[in-house]
Design a protein around this motif. Structure first.
Motif, mmCIF file in Angstrom:
data_model
loop_
_atom_site.group_PDB
_atom_site.id
_atom_site.type_symbol
_atom_site.label_atom_id
_atom_site.label_comp_id
_atom_site.label_asym_id
_atom_site.label_seq_id
_atom_site.Cartn_x
_atom_site.Cartn_y
_atom_site.Cartn_z
ATOM 1 N N ILE A 168 35.949 28.664 35.287
ATOM 2 C CA ILE A 168 36.496 28.577 33.929
ATOM 3 C C ILE A 168 36.873 27.152 33.547
ATOM 4 C CG2 ILE A 168 37.292 30.965 33.760
ATOM 5 C CD1 ILE A 168 39.997 30.139 34.632
ATOM 6 N N GLY A 169 36.666 26.223 34.455
ATOM 7 C CA GLY A 169 36.822 24.805 34.112
ATOM 8 C C GLY A 169 38.251 24.335 33.915
ATOM 9 N N VAL A 170 39.200 25.028 34.519
ATOM 10 C CA VAL A 170 40.600 24.575 34.445
ATOM 11 C C VAL A 170 41.033 24.216 35.862
ATOM 12 C CG1 VAL A 170 42.951 25.184 33.734
ATOM 13 C CG2 VAL A 170 41.001 26.134 32.512
ATOM 14 N N ARG A 171 41.842 23.181 35.967
ATOM 15 C CA ARG A 171 42.232 22.707 37.292
ATOM 16 C C ARG A 171 43.089 23.752 38.014
ATOM 17 N NH1 ARG A 171 41.777 16.725 37.288
ATOM 18 N NH2 ARG A 171 43.501 16.478 38.714
ATOM 19 N N TYR A 172 42.850 23.876 39.296
ATOM 20 C CA TYR A 172 43.517 24.892 40.111
ATOM 21 C C TYR A 172 45.040 24.769 40.018
ATOM 22 C CZ TYR A 172 45.136 27.372 44.268
ATOM 23 O OH TYR A 172 45.817 28.204 45.122
ATOM 24 N N GLU A 173 45.541 23.521 40.122
ATOM 25 C CA GLU A 173 46.995 23.353 40.178
ATOM 26 C C GLU A 173 47.668 23.788 38.874
ATOM 27 O OE1 GLU A 173 44.763 21.073 40.499
ATOM 28 O OE2 GLU A 173 45.285 19.170 39.598
ATOM 29 N N ASP A 174 46.957 23.619 37.747
ATOM 30 C CA ASP A 174 47.530 24.045 36.462
ATOM 31 C C ASP A 174 47.613 25.572 36.398
ATOM 32 O OD1 ASP A 174 47.728 21.433 35.723
ATOM 33 O OD2 ASP A 174 45.804 21.386 34.695
ATOM 34 N N LEU A 175 46.563 26.212 36.886
ATOM 35 C CA LEU A 175 46.557 27.677 36.865
ATOM 36 C C LEU A 175 47.539 28.247 37.891
ATOM 37 C CD1 LEU A 175 42.748 28.231 36.385
ATOM 38 C CD2 LEU A 175 44.540 28.772 34.750
ATOM 39 N N LEU A 176 47.627 27.571 39.027
ATOM 40 C CA LEU A 176 48.606 28.007 40.031
ATOM 41 C C LEU A 176 50.024 27.880 39.471
ATOM 42 C CD1 LEU A 176 49.205 28.944 42.941
ATOM 43 C CD2 LEU A 176 49.270 26.549 43.623
ATOM 44 N N ALA A 177 50.267 26.768 38.770
ATOM 45 C CA ALA A 177 51.588 26.561 38.154
ATOM 46 C C ALA A 177 51.863 27.660 37.130
ATOM 47 C CB ALA A 177 51.645 25.191 37.495
ATOM 48 N N LEU A 178 50.859 27.962 36.320
ATOM 49 C CA LEU A 178 51.010 29.011 35.307
ATOM 50 C C LEU A 178 51.296 30.354 35.982
ATOM 51 C CD1 LEU A 178 50.712 28.925 32.228
ATOM 52 C CD2 LEU A 178 48.357 29.691 32.497
ATOM 53 N N HIS A 179 50.586 30.617 37.057
ATOM 54 C CA HIS A 179 50.766 31.858 37.813
ATOM 55 C C HIS A 179 52.200 31.949 38.355
ATOM 56 C CE1 HIS A 179 49.836 35.212 40.410
ATOM 57 N NE2 HIS A 179 50.098 34.514 41.503
ATOM 58 N N ILE A 180 52.662 30.877 38.952
ATOM 59 C CA ILE A 180 54.016 30.885 39.525
ATOM 60 C C ILE A 180 55.056 31.016 38.405
ATOM 61 C CG2 ILE A 180 55.720 29.523 40.832
ATOM 62 C CD1 ILE A 180 53.380 28.368 42.454
ATOM 63 N N LEU A 181 54.829 30.343 37.279
ATOM 64 C CA LEU A 181 55.770 30.447 36.157
ATOM 65 C C LEU A 181 55.806 31.873 35.602
ATOM 66 C CD1 LEU A 181 55.106 27.037 34.366
ATOM 67 C CD2 LEU A 181 57.177 27.707 35.584
ATOM 68 N N ASN A 182 54.650 32.523 35.561
ATOM 69 C CA ASN A 182 54.600 33.931 35.154
ATOM 70 C C ASN A 182 55.451 34.787 36.084
ATOM 71 O OD1 ASN A 182 51.183 34.063 33.959
ATOM 72 N ND2 ASN A 182 53.074 33.959 32.844
ATOM 73 N N VAL A 183 55.292 34.526 37.368
ATOM 74 C CA VAL A 183 56.063 35.289 38.360
ATOM 75 C C VAL A 183 57.555 35.000 38.193
ATOM 76 C CG1 VAL A 183 56.472 35.606 40.839
ATOM 77 C CG2 VAL A 183 54.142 35.411 39.988
ATOM 78 N N CYS A 184 57.878 33.756 37.879
ATOM 79 C CA CYS A 184 59.288 33.398 37.662
ATOM 80 C C CYS A 184 59.871 34.221 36.503
ATOM 81 C CB CYS A 184 59.431 31.904 37.347
ATOM 82 S SG CYS A 184 59.056 30.852 38.742
ATOM 83 N N LEU A 185 59.127 34.316 35.408
ATOM 84 C CA LEU A 185 59.591 35.110 34.259
ATOM 85 C C LEU A 185 59.758 36.573 34.660
ATOM 86 C CD1 LEU A 185 57.473 33.673 31.301
ATOM 87 C CD2 LEU A 185 59.926 33.429 31.659
ATOM 88 N N LEU A 186 58.816 37.052 35.447
ATOM 89 C CA LEU A 186 58.886 38.439 35.916
ATOM 90 C C LEU A 186 60.145 38.660 36.766
ATOM 91 C CD1 LEU A 186 57.371 41.189 36.169
ATOM 92 C CD2 LEU A 186 56.265 40.272 38.197
ATOM 93 N N LEU A 187 60.400 37.716 37.671
ATOM 94 C CA LEU A 187 61.583 37.824 38.534
ATOM 95 C C LEU A 187 62.867 37.863 37.711
ATOM 96 C CD1 LEU A 187 60.656 35.312 41.398
ATOM 97 C CD2 LEU A 187 60.967 37.762 41.644
#
Lengths: 219, 354
Positions: A168-187
């Protein structure tokens, strides 16, 4: 500080703190609260077995409603099994639990996790559509349900995106950060919304079985 | 050798064959992801290039970057390229010292005004007017500003020069800063790494010599040709990641079988560099191949991104104490709310009773 540094640092730290405070607060408050005082004499004596039986019985649909609730019941089961696989059997997640709690266990191949994530997302979309279109469900649905739905589905989507970042052409670290931030909101949301059922479901059923036993209700 | 000779003339004089030269150009073009048609343009450009004056400034550094260059595989063309830049000042390897060395720097600046290249390795201390590192009575900051003033371009070599590196690591006692935080009016190419890969350094210089312009850079000022992909995506251990096979310790069966080092803290997924492709020591190996996870040395602030041995899914803080304290607060609040609820329930009963 990069987005990933923020996600792995202050965001994760504070969301974990809020999660732990919130969950312990609600559990302690619930268990220590002295419920309704019965003025009548108990009609049963086997409170523990009644509580345990309620946990088991309520895990299956009532016979009378079985046909009417087949879809949500079995998709619900499948969703929770897939969710369990993704959350607890993906190696990077196990590494997180190892870091946070000091315990680890064997995981599953990443392809199995990807498949389970995809199934989870499809089920959540299907249940979301049903919730939005079914007249009865629409009446029962509150903003809490939609927030819970959104915060549950987004970590799965961002997690799969991180895995497929090359495509999808997006850098891994940006998506990983987004993923972790999503989890943070969930927590942060878990202790204060309906997702708290992950902690209260079985104690709640146990308590209900116990009360029924007291009142002599067979359920 | 006359100083006005072209690079091509010099290479022939050194006995480098045309075939060998073209092989180098093809390899360099390939590494820089240039199309095959660019090989002849690169060769023609290098052939005609005249050796530029290079002033190499070493500041807050460990000399690892210079060491990496000098340990590049001799006698390859990468090394010969270095023979054909005029390295007029490099205080680790130059014969002159003291005033003579500084005079050489000033002479090179004066004679090549507007044309010379400055290579910087090491960070620059800014705290207390930069007194924490001085050369010939001048602070690094003074030397950098003075030398770069009339330079054509600056190459920040190594992570310290590019992003501050280890000298800038928390608590950064000397106020160490990267070149790009100080120099704003010159083109800067960052070639980070601790140390950077020699072939990347020579590739960047070769491209600059051949085409007379800077390579395409990413958001962090690094040549995209070498820093365009993360190490994880090019790692030979990647299939083990897909299969969920991870080494748990550095000496377990998984480690011996070459499984993925993700759980041992490998930072390959968030590190952009050419290590997995070009490797080190004439393409022999790179850290992951040697059994150690990537520490992300070509990324800014790599020293302060949590433990080297913590996986990327872990936080960058110590969880235990904080979560225990959070649980204690939760219990206190929970007990308090239960007591309040009981009291209000009692009050309600009294009211109803009354």
């Amino acid at each position: 500080m990069s987005l990933l540094d923020f996600a792995r640092g202050p965001a994760l730290e504070w969301s974990l703190i809020i999660f732990v405070i919130g969950v312990v607060w609600r559990l302690a408050g619930t268990f220590l609260f002295k419920g309704q005082k019965y003025l009548s004499k108990p009609k049963g004596t086997k409170f523990v077995s009644a509580g345990l039986m309620a946990i088991a019985n309520k895990s299956f649909p009532p016979h009378e409603l079985e046909k009417r609730i087949t879809f949500q019941h079995y998709t619900g089961y499948l969703f929770h099994i897939m969710l369990f696989i993704v959350v607890f059997l993906f190696e990077p997640h196990i590494a997180f639990f190892d870091w946070a709690l000091g315990i680890s266990w064997p995981g599953l191949p990443t392809n199995v996790i990807t498949f389970s994530s995809a199934v989870t997302v499809i089920i959540l979309i299907a249940l979301g559509i049903r919730r939005a279109t079914d007249p009865v469900m629409k009446k029962l649905t509150t903003i809490d349900d939609w927030i819970s739905w959104f915060l549950t589905i987004t970590p799965f989507i961002t997690g799969m995106m991180a895995f497929a970042h090359q495509n999808i052409g997006v850098r891994y670290e940006d998506l990983l950060a987004l993923h972790i931030l999503n989890v943070c909101l969930l927590l942060i949301w878990i202790p204060f919304g309906k997702l708290m059922h992950m902690f209260l479901l079985f104690p709640g059923r146990y308590q209900m079985g116990e009360k029924f036993e007291y009142r002599g209700v067979k359920a | 050798m006359p100083s006005n000779m072209t690079l091509g003339e010099r290479l022939r004089k050194q006995g480098v064959s045309r075939r060998g030269f073209l092989k180098f150009c093809a390899a360099t073009a390939s590494m820089m992801a240039l199309p095959p048609t660019a090989v002849s343009a690169l060769a023609a450009g290098l052939e005609k290039a005249r050796r530029p004056s290079v002033i190499w400034l070493s500041f807050q550094e460990c000399t690892g970057c210079a060491e990496a260059i000098t340990r590049s595989e001799a006698p390859t063309l990468e090394n010969l390229i270095f023979d054909y830049i005029s390295l007029d000042y490099q205080h680790t390897i130059m014969a002159a010292s003291g005033d003579a060395a500084e005079a050489a720097r000033e002479k090179a600046m004066h004679e090549n005004e507007g044309k010379y290249i400055v290579i910087v390795d090491g960070a620059i201390p800014l705290k207390d007017d930069g007194i924490y590192s001085t050369i010939a009575g001048m602070t690094n900051l003074q030397i950098l500003k003075d030398t770069v003033k009339h330079a054509a371009a600056v190459i920040s070599l190594g992570t310290c020069a590019a992003y501050g590196g280890i000298p800038k690591a928390s608590p950064n006692p000397t106020g160490a800063a990267a070149v790009s935080e100080i120099i704003k009016d010159k083109p800067i190419i960052n070639v980070p790494g601790c140390p950077p890969i020699p072939v990347v350094i020579t590739g960047v210089i070769a491209q600059y010599l051949a085409f007379g312009k800077l390579p395409e850079l990413d958001a962090l000022g690094r040549p995209k040709a070498f820093y365009g992909q993360n190490i994880h995506d090019r790692c030979y251990r990647r299939p083990f990641y897909e299969r969920g096979l991870f080494a748990e310790t550095f000496d377990d069966e998984g480690a011996k079988a070459g499984w993925c080092l993700w759980k041992l803290g490998c930072k390959g997924p968030i590190t952009y560099n050419a290590c997995a492709v070009t490797k080190w020591n004439y393409g022999t190996s790179f850290p992951i191949q040697a059994g150690h996870g990537c520490i992300g040395c070509s990324e800014p602030d790599f020293w302060d991104k949590g433990g080297f041995y913590e996986p990327l899914s872990a936080g960058t803080f110590s969880a235990g104490g904080r979560l225990a304290a959070a649980a204690a607060v939760g219990v206190a609040v929970g007990v308090g709310s239960a007591v309040l609820a009981r009291n209000s329930q009692k009050a309600l009963h009294h009211k109803e009773g009354a």
